[in-house]
Enzyme design. Structure first.
Site, PDB file in Angstrom:
ATOM      1  N   ASN A 179       0.883  -1.144   0.143  1.00 28.78           N
ATOM      2  CA  ASN A 179       0.153   0.158   0.025  1.00 28.78           C
ATOM      3  C   ASN A 179       0.974   1.082   0.055  1.00 28.78           C
ATOM      4  O   ASN A 179       1.553   1.708   1.141  1.00 28.78           O
ATOM      5  CB  ASN A 179      -0.746   0.029   1.291  1.00 28.78           C
ATOM      6  CG  ASN A 179      -1.707   1.301   1.194  1.00 28.78           C
ATOM      7  OD1 ASN A 179      -1.720   1.978   0.340  1.00 28.78           O
ATOM      8  ND2 ASN A 179      -2.817   0.976   2.332  1.00 28.78           N
ATOM      9  N   ARG A 222      -2.311  -2.211  -3.529  1.00 27.29           N
ATOM     10  CA  ARG A 222      -3.654  -1.460  -3.520  1.00 27.29           C
ATOM     11  C   ARG A 222      -3.482   0.051  -4.457  1.00 27.29           C
ATOM     12  O   ARG A 222      -2.526   0.728  -4.331  1.00 27.29           O
ATOM     13  CB  ARG A 222      -3.910  -0.976  -2.064  1.00 27.29           C
ATOM     14  CG  ARG A 222      -4.929  -0.027  -1.749  1.00 27.29           C
ATOM     15  CD  ARG A 222      -5.088   0.730  -0.536  1.00 27.29           C
ATOM     16  NE  ARG A 222      -6.084   1.323  -0.184  1.00 27.29           N
ATOM     17  CZ  ARG A 222      -6.294   2.668   0.274  1.00 27.29           C
ATOM     18  NH1 ARG A 222      -4.909   3.199   1.008  1.00 27.29           N
ATOM     19  NH2 ARG A 222      -7.153   3.300   0.645  1.00 27.29           N
ATOM     20  N   HIS A 268     -12.975   2.465   0.002  1.00 31.44           N
ATOM     21  CA  HIS A 268     -13.013   1.599   0.982  1.00 31.44           C
ATOM     22  C   HIS A 268     -13.544   0.478   0.248  1.00 31.44           C
ATOM     23  O   HIS A 268     -14.107  -0.514   1.086  1.00 31.44           O
ATOM     24  CB  HIS A 268     -13.787   2.034   2.070  1.00 31.44           C
ATOM     25  CG  HIS A 268     -13.121   3.140   3.001  1.00 31.44           C
ATOM     26  ND1 HIS A 268     -13.960   3.982   3.465  1.00 31.44           N
ATOM     27  CD2 HIS A 268     -11.635   3.507   3.227  1.00 31.44           C
ATOM     28  CE1 HIS A 268     -13.421   4.993   4.243  1.00 31.44           C
ATOM     29  NE2 HIS A 268     -11.940   4.519   4.017  1.00 31.44           N
ATOM     30  N   ARG A 289     -12.635  15.414   8.196  1.00 33.29           N
ATOM     31  CA  ARG A 289     -13.341  15.695   6.791  1.00 33.29           C
ATOM     32  C   ARG A 289     -14.799  15.907   7.244  1.00 33.29           C
ATOM     33  O   ARG A 289     -15.310  15.583   7.902  1.00 33.29           O
ATOM     34  CB  ARG A 289     -13.406  14.791   5.708  1.00 33.29           C
ATOM     35  CG  ARG A 289     -11.623  14.309   5.261  1.00 33.29           C
ATOM     36  CD  ARG A 289     -11.866  13.024   4.318  1.00 33.29           C
ATOM     37  NE  ARG A 289     -10.742  12.238   4.956  1.00 33.29           N
ATOM     38  CZ  ARG A 289     -10.840  11.021   4.502  1.00 33.29           C
ATOM     39  NH1 ARG A 289     -11.340  10.287   3.504  1.00 33.29           N
ATOM     40  NH2 ARG A 289      -9.775   9.955   4.920  1.00 33.29           N
ATOM     41  N   GLU A 327      -8.186  -5.892   4.399  1.00 31.63           N
ATOM     42  CA  GLU A 327      -8.215  -5.204   2.979  1.00 31.63           C
ATOM     43  C   GLU A 327      -7.024  -6.063   2.499  1.00 31.63           C
ATOM     44  O   GLU A 327      -7.094  -6.537   1.058  1.00 31.63           O
ATOM     45  CB  GLU A 327      -8.056  -3.837   2.862  1.00 31.63           C
ATOM     46  CG  GLU A 327      -9.150  -3.159   3.146  1.00 31.63           C
ATOM     47  CD  GLU A 327      -9.021  -1.775   3.419  1.00 31.63           C
ATOM     48  OE1 GLU A 327      -9.238  -0.839   2.597  1.00 31.63           O
ATOM     49  OE2 GLU A 327      -8.609  -1.412   4.603  1.00 31.63           O
TER      50      GLU A 327
END
Ligand code: AMP
Length: 400
Positions: free
Chosen positions: A7, A90, A180, A241, A386
């Site tokens: 990643n 990823r 996601h 956010r 993941e």
């Protein structure tokens, strides 16, 4: 078969070496502060550790650290690099081009790079990671890319289009993509497994609640809507956010404060959410602690987060025409039982009933059902994974 999962971010590169015979992680680590001062961390499954400040000017040098650690006499887990059969990366943004994971070719790299305007912080870093990997491991080790957006590519037009003039969709591919996806895919499949049912027969709402959060409606194993949009800013309120808001808030604040688009972007992505409301922290644990000691703005941040989760679950139950299961995952979803309790109690109208004691104990990596036998909707806590999805896709593609 051993698969290395990567990643790559702009200044970091996380990795995990997975043995696919039993899907166990042999070693994992992170190259941090690439191009700055450099810090490297490596841990093996049997508890051996290596950590040091090491200069890594670029991703290729970071890969050299990973390579050396994997075969190191003291902290290594393989004898020779040839034991790494394939590498899975990823990638955040696959746009409308990549609906599935695929083998890396020069054309694929160029297309990922071409999608950079839609993910300026992520895609260029992924490309650097892929190229560095080819430099270090050579072209003979197959590489696969797995996209955060792919799982959401089944969304219908009605869900992914924004009601702005159509020309911006045609000119710039402005639409909802969702993120996601690998996490939502993993936990929904696992949910069906735990229920002992075929995912094709299930309506599931998955809540990935972490520093970044998104909620997804899945019908028969296919995404029908998801809360994140063109970028990972939309949806429920997050660590820093905003989540969704009236777009006029953006132009209004920008005009009043004289902010440029870039300054507004920073405000919406980095200074808002939990941090902006509480003024305490972007981390849920800090905000909960502050609320407990009487900080009203911290309590407001928590109440807002739970309200947002409740609204999305309600609207997705409407979109799906009912719901069989709700799943909570990621840092907050897996650990903060109080948010799950407060949200689930308000879902009684859907027939949701949870066991508060079981819920309170379902933390720190525990997986299981928190709903009662009487509940009309099954509610699960499922730790996300993941990396395993990336490794499985990589193995399937390489074997094919
Ligand atoms: P993630 O982005 O999935 O790593 O999630 C990070 C968020 O999970 C932060 O807001 C943390 O406060 C929250 N969190 C709550 N409890 C824990 C825990 N025990 N371990 C890790 N993260 C936690």
């Amino acid at each position: 078969m051993k698969i290395l999962v990567i990643n790559a971010g702009s200044s970091s590169m996380k990795y995990q070496l997975i043995d696919m015979t039993d899907e166990s992680t042999l070693a994992k680590g992170n190259c941090e502060r690439i191009g700055i001062d450099g810090h490297f961390k490596h841990t093996t499954s049997d508890g051996r550790k290596y950590e040091a400040d090491v200069t890594m000017d670029n991703h290729t040098q970071a890969f050299m650290q990973i390579k050396n650690a994997l075969v190191d006499e003291k902290v290594g887990v393989i004898k020779d690099l040839s034991e790494v059969s394939a590498i899975g990366h990823r990638v955040v943004q696959g746009g409308s081009i990549f609906k599935k994971s695929c083998l890396v070719t020069e054309d694929v790299i160029e297309k990922i790079e071409g999608l950079s305007p839609l993910a300026p912080l992520h895609n260029p870093a992924h490309v650097q990671g892929i190229r560095a990997c080819i430099d270090v491991f050579g072209k003979d080790v197959p590489e696969v890319v797995v996209f955060d957006t792919s799982f959401h590519s089944t969304m219908p037009e009605t869900a992914y289009m924004y009601a702005v003039p159509y020309e911006y969709y045609e000119k710039y591919a402005v639409r909802r993509y969702g993120f996601h996806g690998t996490s939502h895919r993993y936990v929904s499949a696992r949910c069906a497994e735990l229920m002992g049912k075929d995912i094709k027969d299930l309506k599931i709402i998955t809540c990935h609640l972490g520093n970044g959060s998104s909620i997804t409606a899945i019908d028969g194993g296919k995404v029908v809507d998801t809360s994140m949009g063109l970028t990972p800013l939309d949806g429920i309120m997050m660590g820093t956010r905003t989540g969704c808001l009236d777009p006029s808030v953006v132009t209004f604040i920008a005009e009043k404060e004289g902010f440029t688009p870039a300054e507004m972007d920073t405000l919406l992505n980095k200074k808002s959410g939990f941090l902006g409301i509480s003024g305490v922290s972007s981390d849920d644990r800090d905000v909960c602690a502050a609320a407990e000691s009487g900080n009203k703005r911290a309590q407001l941040a928590i109440d807002m987060l739970e309200y947002h989760i409740l609204k999305y679950i309600g609207s997705y139950a409407a979109v799906l025409g009912g719901v069989d299961a709700i799943v909570f995952t990621a840092g907050i979803g897996e650990n903060q039982s109080s948010h799950r309790e407060n949200v689930c109690h308000k879902l009684a109208y859907l027939g949701v009933e949870i066991n508060d004691e079981v819920n309170a104990g379902m933390i720190r990596g525990a997986e299981g059902k928190i709903s009662t036998e009487n509940s009309k909707v099954d509610v699960f806590v499922i730790p996300t994974n993941e990396e395993i999805v990336i490794a499985r896709d990589t193995m399937a593609i390489v074997n094919a």
